[in-house]
Design a protein around this motif. Structure first.
Motif, short mmCIF file in Angstrom:
data_model
loop_
_atom_site.label_atom_id
_atom_site.label_comp_id
_atom_site.label_asym_id
_atom_site.label_seq_id
_atom_site.Cartn_x
_atom_site.Cartn_y
_atom_site.Cartn_z
N THR A 136 15.23 41.11 69.56
CA THR A 136 15.11 39.86 68.81
C THR A 136 13.85 39.14 69.28
OG1 THR A 136 17.50 39.68 68.56
CG2 THR A 136 16.20 37.66 68.24
N LEU A 137 12.98 38.84 68.34
CA LEU A 137 11.73 38.13 68.64
C LEU A 137 11.73 36.80 67.93
CD1 LEU A 137 9.10 41.00 68.26
CD2 LEU A 137 10.18 40.16 70.32
N GLN A 138 11.37 35.77 68.67
CA GLN A 138 11.23 34.43 68.12
C GLN A 138 9.90 34.35 67.35
OE1 GLN A 138 13.78 32.24 68.33
NE2 GLN A 138 14.81 33.96 69.35
N PRO A 139 9.72 33.33 66.51
CA PRO A 139 8.48 33.21 65.75
C PRO A 139 7.25 33.24 66.67
CG PRO A 139 10.07 31.58 65.02
CD PRO A 139 10.65 32.24 66.23
N GLY A 140 6.30 34.10 66.39
CA GLY A 140 5.08 34.20 67.18
C GLY A 140 5.22 34.91 68.50
N GLU A 141 6.42 35.31 68.87
CA GLU A 141 6.64 35.95 70.17
C GLU A 141 6.15 37.39 70.17
OE1 GLU A 141 10.25 36.89 73.36
OE2 GLU A 141 10.77 36.34 71.32
N SER A 142 5.55 37.80 71.29
CA SER A 142 5.14 39.18 71.52
C SER A 142 5.86 39.69 72.76
CB SER A 142 3.64 39.28 71.77
OG SER A 142 2.92 39.03 70.61
N ILE A 143 6.25 40.95 72.72
CA ILE A 143 6.86 41.56 73.89
C ILE A 143 6.28 42.96 74.09
CG2 ILE A 143 9.04 40.28 73.80
CD1 ILE A 143 10.34 42.79 72.58
N GLU A 144 6.26 43.35 75.36
CA GLU A 144 5.89 44.71 75.71
C GLU A 144 7.17 45.45 76.03
OE1 GLU A 144 3.00 44.60 78.85
OE2 GLU A 144 1.54 43.56 77.59
N MET A 145 7.34 46.60 75.39
CA MET A 145 8.60 47.33 75.50
C MET A 145 8.34 48.71 76.11
SD MET A 145 10.05 46.29 71.74
CE MET A 145 8.58 46.97 70.96
N PRO A 146 9.04 49.03 77.21
CA PRO A 146 8.82 50.30 77.89
C PRO A 146 9.66 51.45 77.34
CG PRO A 146 10.34 48.98 79.15
CD PRO A 146 9.95 48.15 77.95
N VAL A 147 9.13 52.65 77.54
CA VAL A 147 9.90 53.86 77.32
C VAL A 147 9.61 54.78 78.50
CG1 VAL A 147 8.13 54.86 75.81
CG2 VAL A 147 10.42 55.80 75.78
N LEU A 148 10.67 55.16 79.21
CA LEU A 148 10.58 56.02 80.39
C LEU A 148 11.10 57.40 79.96
CD1 LEU A 148 9.95 55.96 83.46
CD2 LEU A 148 12.37 55.42 83.83
N PHE A 149 10.28 58.43 80.12
CA PHE A 149 10.61 59.74 79.56
C PHE A 149 10.10 60.87 80.44
CE2 PHE A 149 6.37 58.76 78.15
CZ PHE A 149 5.71 59.97 78.21
N PHE A 150 10.54 62.08 80.10
CA PHE A 150 9.99 63.30 80.71
C PHE A 150 10.18 64.45 79.74
CE2 PHE A 150 14.41 63.29 82.02
CZ PHE A 150 14.82 64.61 81.89
N VAL A 151 9.37 65.47 79.93
CA VAL A 151 9.52 66.72 79.18
C VAL A 151 10.24 67.69 80.11
CG1 VAL A 151 8.33 68.61 77.99
CG2 VAL A 151 7.40 66.27 77.87
N ASP A 152 11.37 68.20 79.66
CA ASP A 152 12.23 69.05 80.48
C ASP A 152 11.52 70.35 80.85
OD1 ASP A 152 14.31 70.84 81.41
OD2 ASP A 152 15.76 69.50 80.44
N PRO A 153 11.54 70.73 82.13
CA PRO A 153 10.93 71.99 82.56
C PRO A 153 11.50 73.23 81.87
CG PRO A 153 11.38 70.61 84.46
CD PRO A 153 12.02 69.95 83.28
N LEU A 154 12.68 73.13 81.28
CA LEU A 154 13.25 74.26 80.55
C LEU A 154 12.38 74.68 79.37
CD1 LEU A 154 17.06 73.36 80.54
CD2 LEU A 154 15.89 75.11 81.90
N ILE A 155 11.49 73.79 78.92
CA ILE A 155 10.57 74.12 77.83
C ILE A 155 9.72 75.34 78.19
CG2 ILE A 155 8.63 72.65 78.51
CD1 ILE A 155 8.30 71.90 75.55
N ASP A 156 9.45 75.49 79.48
CA ASP A 156 8.60 76.59 79.94
C ASP A 156 9.31 77.94 79.91
OD1 ASP A 156 5.88 76.83 80.71
OD2 ASP A 156 6.53 77.45 82.71
N GLU A 157 10.63 77.92 79.81
CA GLU A 157 11.40 79.16 79.79
C GLU A 157 11.60 79.72 78.38
OE1 GLU A 157 15.01 78.60 81.99
OE2 GLU A 157 13.94 77.70 83.68
N GLU A 158 11.22 78.95 77.37
CA GLU A 158 11.38 79.37 75.98
C GLU A 158 10.05 79.89 75.44
OE1 GLU A 158 13.86 79.51 73.74
OE2 GLU A 158 15.38 78.83 75.16
#
Length: 187
Positions: A136-158
């Motif tokens: 929810t953002l108020q009028p004129g409000e800006s927010i920075e939103m994080p995403v924490l992720f990884f690529v699974d090492p199992l990708i290397d086995e395929e």
């Protein structure tokens, strides 16, 4: 004979009513079941959700590109704060997106997401993401939103994943109808 027709009609009415009720139940269950299917299989680019990061990091690297869009009627500016980053497979990485409400009233939005190529989705895991909750953002409000992720090492086995060197993480924001906006008729 007349009684036989009444029984036949009653059975038909009961059967058709049961079918109609089953169809309504299936319609309500379709979306949650489809979402569950997509989360389990990565179908349609649906990423995985993880509690913690990968248990090891390998030397292979992947470029992760970031994409942002919004529904046409959502008066927000929405953009990734970085266009791409190179990560080691298994490494936990942090990226940010920025959203700004350009309207004169509060707006609640929700982001949908996917990754391309679709076949990489089962190996792309998010630990934390702004897309898990409404924003929810108020009028004129800006927010920075994080995403924490990884690529699974199992990708290397395929073997079929050997050609994946770039993964694009895409988000689209849509306005969520709140109780307040539905009461006032504003969306």
């Amino acid at each position: 004979m007349n009684r036989w027709l009444q029984n036949k009609n009653s059975r038909l009415l009961i059967t058709l009513s049961g079918v109609a009720i089953a169809m309504v139940g299936a319609a309500y269950a379709a979306v949650p079941l489809y979402n569950l299917f997509c989360q389990v299989t990565g179908y349609g680019g649906t990423t995985q959700v993880a509690e913690t990061g990968a248990d090891h990091v390998i030397e292979r690297t992947v470029e992760v590109r970031f994409d942002a869009s919004r529904a046409r009627d959502l008066p927000w500016t929405f953009e990734p704060m970085q266009t791409s980053m190179t990560v080691q497979v298994g490494e936990t990485a942090l990226a940010y997106y920025r959203a700004t409400n350009n309207s004169d009233h509060p707006i609640t939005g929700m982001a949908t997401y996917n990754v391309t190529p679709f076949k990489a989705a089962p190996y792309f895991s998010k630990i934390e993401c702004f897309c898990f909750t409404e924003q929810t953002l108020q009028p004129g409000e800006s927010i920075e939103m994080p995403v924490l992720f990884f690529v699974d090492p199992l990708i290397d086995e395929e073997r079929r994943m050997d050609d994946v060197r770039t993964i694009t993480l895409s988000y689209t924001f849509f306005e969520q109808e709140s109780d307040e906006s539905s009461a006032t008729g504003r969306r």
